[in-house]
Scaffold this motif. Sequence first.
Motif, PDB file in Angstrom:
ATOM      1  N   ARG A 203      44.178  51.279  -8.716  1.00 60.55           N
ATOM      2  CA  ARG A 203      44.941  51.658 -10.233  1.00 60.55           C
ATOM      3  C   ARG A 203      46.419  51.346 -10.613  1.00 60.55           C
ATOM      4  NH1 ARG A 203      42.599  57.490  -9.297  1.00 60.55           N
ATOM      5  NH2 ARG A 203      44.192  57.910  -7.218  1.00 60.55           N
ATOM      6  N   HIS A 204      47.932  51.322  -9.002  1.00 59.69           N
ATOM      7  CA  HIS A 204      48.857  50.300  -9.014  1.00 59.69           C
ATOM      8  C   HIS A 204      48.778  49.090  -9.953  1.00 59.69           C
ATOM      9  CE1 HIS A 204      53.013  49.536  -6.924  1.00 59.69           C
ATOM     10  NE2 HIS A 204      52.155  48.094  -7.772  1.00 59.69           N
ATOM     11  N   GLU A 205      47.774  47.861  -9.179  1.00 58.83           N
ATOM     12  CA  GLU A 205      47.163  46.679  -9.264  1.00 58.83           C
ATOM     13  C   GLU A 205      46.776  47.038 -10.843  1.00 58.83           C
ATOM     14  OE1 GLU A 205      48.810  45.152  -8.011  1.00 58.83           O
ATOM     15  OE2 GLU A 205      49.063  46.186  -6.221  1.00 58.83           O
ATOM     16  N   ALA A 206      46.236  48.093 -11.530  1.00 62.29           N
ATOM     17  CA  ALA A 206      45.400  48.176 -12.568  1.00 62.29           C
ATOM     18  C   ALA A 206      46.690  48.284 -13.609  1.00 62.29           C
ATOM     19  CB  ALA A 206      44.204  49.212 -12.572  1.00 62.29           C
ATOM     20  N   THR A 228      58.926  46.810 -13.275  1.00 62.15           N
ATOM     21  CA  THR A 228      57.444  46.481 -12.857  1.00 62.15           C
ATOM     22  C   THR A 228      56.655  47.114 -11.626  1.00 62.15           C
ATOM     23  OG1 THR A 228      57.685  45.247 -12.063  1.00 62.15           O
ATOM     24  CG2 THR A 228      57.484  44.728 -13.989  1.00 62.15           C
ATOM     25  N   GLU A 229      57.183  47.531 -10.393  1.00 62.78           N
ATOM     26  CA  GLU A 229      56.760  48.142  -9.383  1.00 62.78           C
ATOM     27  C   GLU A 229      56.719  49.742 -10.243  1.00 62.78           C
ATOM     28  OE1 GLU A 229      55.278  46.937  -7.897  1.00 62.78           O
ATOM     29  OE2 GLU A 229      55.570  44.933  -8.256  1.00 62.78           O
ATOM     30  N   GLY A 230      58.115  50.380 -10.587  1.00 60.72           N
ATOM     31  CA  GLY A 230      58.256  51.889 -11.070  1.00 60.72           C
ATOM     32  C   GLY A 230      57.092  52.034 -11.789  1.00 60.72           C
ATOM     33  N   ALA A 296      62.199  50.529  -1.850  1.00 61.15           N
ATOM     34  CA  ALA A 296      63.036  49.630  -3.213  1.00 61.15           C
ATOM     35  C   ALA A 296      61.169  50.107  -3.684  1.00 61.15           C
ATOM     36  CB  ALA A 296      62.727  47.790  -2.762  1.00 61.15           C
ATOM     37  N   TYR A 297      60.772  50.308  -3.235  1.00 59.88           N
ATOM     38  CA  TYR A 297      59.288  50.338  -4.418  1.00 59.88           C
ATOM     39  C   TYR A 297      59.107  52.384  -4.673  1.00 59.88           C
ATOM     40  CZ  TYR A 297      56.393  46.632  -4.020  1.00 59.88           C
ATOM     41  OH  TYR A 297      55.632  45.707  -4.170  1.00 59.88           O
ATOM     42  N   SER A 298      59.678  52.866  -3.314  1.00 59.03           N
ATOM     43  CA  SER A 298      60.138  54.194  -3.460  1.00 59.03           C
ATOM     44  C   SER A 298      60.868  54.714  -4.405  1.00 59.03           C
ATOM     45  CB  SER A 298      59.633  54.866  -2.408  1.00 59.03           C
ATOM     46  OG  SER A 298      59.236  54.675  -1.961  1.00 59.03           O
TER      47      SER A 298
HETATM   48 ZN   LIG Z   1      53.173  46.408  -7.750  1.00 59.72          ZN
END
Ligand SMILES: [Zn+2]
Length: 362
Positions: A203-206, A228-230, A296-298
């Motif tokens: 789902r993240h990549e989609a 983008t990663e958020g 960073a992702y979080s």
């Molecule tokens: Zn990503």
Amino acid sequence: MACSPTRVVTLAFLSLMPAFVCDSATAQVSGLIEFSESGRLQRGIPLVSLASEIVVMGRDGWLHSIDPLQPETKFKSLEGQYEPLSAPELRNQLRAEFGKDFEVVATQNFLVVQPLGRGDRWAKLFEQSHRGFVSYMSKRGVNVRQGRFPMVAIVFPDRGAMYDEFKKQKIDVSRVAGIYSNNSNRVMTHDGGHLTSIIATVRHEAAHQSAFNTGVHSRLNDTPKWITEGIGQLFEPAAVTTSTTASLRRQRANEDSLQVLKKSYPGKNNPEFAQAVMNLVSGDEMFADEDHVMDAYSVAWAMMFYLAERQPREFAAILKHTAMRRPFVTYQRDERRADFEEVIGMNPYEFSRRVSWFLESL
Ligand SMILES: [Zn+2]
């Protein structure tokens, strides 16, 4: 499921962007061209021409990097207009590429390449993810346009086969269940484990693929990674696209990100959290730092989740602003911070306090 350090693969030219201002060094190429890559003749349109690199958008949606100085490089200008491949043309191309052990399942928005006999669960998952993305964004006033290319998702039979393909495409990642690659515009994942264990990653990549194909992000410019990663993190929980009421907000939260935040930045208004927000607004370094990549992702998730839930107007505005920037131009730190303050209407420290209160309220 886990976040990975490098899920979005960017082109080599992004690192070359400062050189782009050097006009005298450009090769003169424009309009429709024919070029050969890996012994295959292809057509496309050059987007940027440097002395040492020509970036070409292929008819299949790939971004190719061609080195005009290499003796084996061949390209010539053609008459006619650039047209993306139609879905049937692309389907034929995929069949030829993957051979008889794979089938290509077509849906309204996707061509899903999968091992024979896997049914329609992958096609359904991608189609549902995309529709959920479009509806979520539209509700918040984000401009979502129809993509130019059918979206391609490749499901490899197992992890090993997926990593063989990464190697072929020189994609350097490890420990991932799937990726979205900006160069190929494809999502690649595998069917070798339990779907439930990799579904959040898919789902993240989609969501990346949907965002880059609907103009929510631009494939040609330098979008800050917290954005983008958020977005990628935002779409990991299934409830994001199925539950819409405020009372179910907690279910829409990314549980993995929440746990990381609790551990790394305990308490309300933690100054290290404020510093992390400031770092992400100004630059992408935290994503390249092994010790802080999960943070960073979080933090990126928290920032985008807060905007999406509490300040949808600013959520839409920051996406629009970053998507409309000039292509192939590096987004400098000062500019990133100034744009943030203008679009969001407050400085990153004030913003971090609001995000922190919001997280406490979940
Ligand atoms: Zn990503």
